[in-house]
Design a protein around this motif. Structure first.
Motif, PDB file in Angstrom:
ATOM      1  N   THR A 168       0.930  -1.166   0.078  1.00  0.00           N
ATOM      2  CA  THR A 168      -0.033   0.118   0.022  1.00  0.00           C
ATOM      3  C   THR A 168       0.868   1.150  -0.192  1.00  0.00           C
ATOM      4  O   THR A 168       0.526   2.144  -0.899  1.00  0.00           O
ATOM      5  CB  THR A 168      -1.049   0.054   1.187  1.00  0.00           C
ATOM      6  N   VAL A 169       1.733   1.255   0.931  1.00  0.00           N
ATOM      7  CA  VAL A 169       2.664   2.479   0.876  1.00  0.00           C
ATOM      8  C   VAL A 169       3.689   2.542  -0.347  1.00  0.00           C
ATOM      9  O   VAL A 169       3.942   3.641  -0.691  1.00  0.00           O
ATOM     10  CB  VAL A 169       3.543   2.682   2.119  1.00  0.00           C
ATOM     11  N   ILE A 170       3.976   1.614  -0.826  1.00  0.00           N
ATOM     12  CA  ILE A 170       4.919   1.275  -1.893  1.00  0.00           C
ATOM     13  C   ILE A 170       4.223   1.923  -3.177  1.00  0.00           C
ATOM     14  O   ILE A 170       4.826   2.495  -4.022  1.00  0.00           O
ATOM     15  CB  ILE A 170       5.556  -0.024  -2.173  1.00  0.00           C
ATOM     16  N   PHE A 171       2.875   1.731  -3.119  1.00  0.00           N
ATOM     17  CA  PHE A 171       2.139   2.169  -4.559  1.00  0.00           C
ATOM     18  C   PHE A 171       1.576   3.543  -4.361  1.00  0.00           C
ATOM     19  O   PHE A 171       0.868   4.060  -4.869  1.00  0.00           O
ATOM     20  CB  PHE A 171       0.919   1.253  -4.591  1.00  0.00           C
ATOM     21  N   GLY A 172       2.141   4.282  -3.145  1.00  0.00           N
ATOM     22  CA  GLY A 172       1.832   5.731  -2.985  1.00  0.00           C
ATOM     23  C   GLY A 172       0.554   5.792  -2.039  1.00  0.00           C
ATOM     24  O   GLY A 172       0.180   7.184  -2.232  1.00  0.00           O
ATOM     25  N   LYS A 173      -0.068   5.034  -1.620  1.00  0.00           N
ATOM     26  CA  LYS A 173      -1.036   5.066  -0.884  1.00  0.00           C
ATOM     27  C   LYS A 173      -1.172   5.261   0.685  1.00  0.00           C
ATOM     28  O   LYS A 173       0.015   5.050   1.216  1.00  0.00           O
ATOM     29  CB  LYS A 173      -2.191   3.801  -1.052  1.00  0.00           C
ATOM     30  N   ASP A 174      -2.263   5.472   1.269  1.00  0.00           N
ATOM     31  CA  ASP A 174      -2.426   5.864   2.759  1.00  0.00           C
ATOM     32  C   ASP A 174      -2.877   4.607   3.584  1.00  0.00           C
ATOM     33  O   ASP A 174      -3.892   4.301   3.086  1.00  0.00           O
ATOM     34  CB  ASP A 174      -3.206   7.182   2.885  1.00  0.00           C
ATOM     35  N   LEU A 175      -2.187   4.355   4.664  1.00  0.00           N
ATOM     36  CA  LEU A 175      -2.946   2.960   5.404  1.00  0.00           C
ATOM     37  C   LEU A 175      -4.087   3.097   6.212  1.00  0.00           C
ATOM     38  O   LEU A 175      -4.999   2.667   6.123  1.00  0.00           O
ATOM     39  CB  LEU A 175      -1.780   2.739   6.295  1.00  0.00           C
ATOM     40  N   ARG A 176      -4.313   4.505   6.367  1.00  0.00           N
ATOM     41  CA  ARG A 176      -5.541   5.034   7.224  1.00  0.00           C
ATOM     42  C   ARG A 176      -6.745   4.738   6.167  1.00  0.00           C
ATOM     43  O   ARG A 176      -7.900   4.572   6.335  1.00  0.00           O
ATOM     44  CB  ARG A 176      -5.596   6.304   7.651  1.00  0.00           C
TER      45      ARG A 176
END
Length: 378
Positions: free
Chosen positions: A269-277
């Protein structure tokens, strides 16, 4: 667990290949006796060298301890000290499991000790190496916040400088868990907070407080008890009525594979530029009168599958958000995003006593790591 600025000077891999032993540091700073197993008592002269308190809970605390190697170099390790443990036999069994594990991505047990604590109560401690500066949970949250800030401001995309450092972790953690299972050891609580990141940016699987060793794989199939962390656990660990058929709640080594799959989902998720929340906002469930994120329920409800499709669309529509190394792999293997996300999905859906999802994932992720390349068949 948030740690500190101090860290061991040498990497775990260098320590394992050096063959060096560690010795206690005496009160005058000179080399003392070699560190031993079996919870031998240490003198007050050695105990006064114990340093900064890192973490404190009701049952234990962690401190920084200086030790000296055979060749006279001083380094820092972590000591987990348990205040009057209720089951000494279980504690000794745990130590016996851990002392036999030697892998460059699994924390190493150096020795153990006992000492007189407050009110003259006996305390038991375990020395582990390396002392790390942070855990994967902190690492992911920092990158996630960066991603969130950029999405909200809609600025030109700039990836967090630490994002590419996550890529080798996929293969290295697969290798570590495969090693554990070859030893018939279940970790039983894989989560980002139990994966340390050392000074050399290596991922190290740690905190085996509830791990178990078994004589063979069949013996490793046990009935569910509420060990581990529900957020990252298989549904078989915690879900089901009290009168359910015990066979329906069996779980074996796949428990670790499923938990690691959920960790990999967060990393992706974070590698693909997204936010965990953002990922977790529709994954909250009620359990024991509390609302919490439970990935196994989100998987059952199809919410994780929906999120995986968001990641797949990001790779296609916003490839600039991906680390350079990952974009290069995709350029040479156009179907790699499907293989990458498919491997994570298969891990999260692992069935009892089936190691294929973990081995297959290791093969998929091997091209992202020079440190843990997957051996080629043949």
């Amino acid at each position: 667990m948030t740690l500190h600025n101090a860290a061991s000077d040498i990497s775990l891999e260098d320590f394992l290949t050096s063959g060096q032993r560690f010795h206690w540091v005496q009160g005058d700073g000179h080399q003392g006796p070699a560190v031993q197993m079996d919870y031998q008592p240490i003198s007050e002269d050695i105990g006064i060298r114990f340093g900064t308190l890192v973490e404190w809970t009701a049952k234990s605390h962690i401190v920084i301890v200086p030790l000296i190697t055979d060749d006279g170099r001083q380094d820092r390790v972590a000591a987990k000290i348990m205040r009057t443990p209720s089951n000494i036999l279980k504690l000794r069994n745990e130590l016996e499991i851990l002392r036999g594990l030697r892998h460059k991505h699994i924390i190493a047990v150096l020795g153990s000790f006992s000492r007189s604590g407050r009110k003259n109560r006996l305390e038991y401690g375990v020395l582990v190496f390396p002392l790390a500066t942070q855990d994967l949970g902190d690492f992911l949250e920092r990158i996630s916040k960066h991603n969130k800030d950029f999405e909200e401001t809609r600025s030109a995309w700039i990836a967090h400088e630490d994002t590419p450092k996550l890529l080798p972790f996929f293969a290295c953690l697969c290798e570590a868990v495969l090693y554990l299972h070859e030893k018939c050891v279940k970790h039983r609580d894989i989560k980002p907070e139990n994966i340390l990141i050392d000074r050399a940016h290596n991922a190290i699987l740690a905190d085996f407080d509830i791990s178990r060793a078994y004589n063979d794989v069949k013996e490793a199939i046990t009935y569910s008890s509420l060990d581990g962390t529900i957020m990252y656990s298989s549904k078989h660990v915690w879900k089901g009525p009290d009168n359910a058929n015990p066979k329906d709640r069996e779980r074996g080594l796949e428990w670790d594979i499923i938990s690691l799959g959920f960790v990999f989902l967060e990393m992706a998720t974070v590698i693909f530029g997204k936010d965990l929340r953002k990922m977790r906002e529709n994954m909250h469930y009620r359990h024991n009168h509390e609302t919490m994120v439970i990935y196994s329920e989100a998987l059952r409800d199809g919410k994780i599958q929906e999120w995986v499709e968001v990641l797949r669309a990001t790779a296609t529509g916003s490839p600039e958000k991906l680390p350079d190394q990952l974009r290069e792999v995709i350029k040479s293997v156009p179907d790699y995003v499907n293989q990458f996300l498919g491997a994570i999905m298969d891990m999260m859906s692992a069935e009892q006593d089936n190691h294929h999802p973990l081995r297959d994932a290791y093969r998929v992720f091997g091209c992202l790591s020079n440190h843990c390349p997957c051996p080629q068949p043949g």
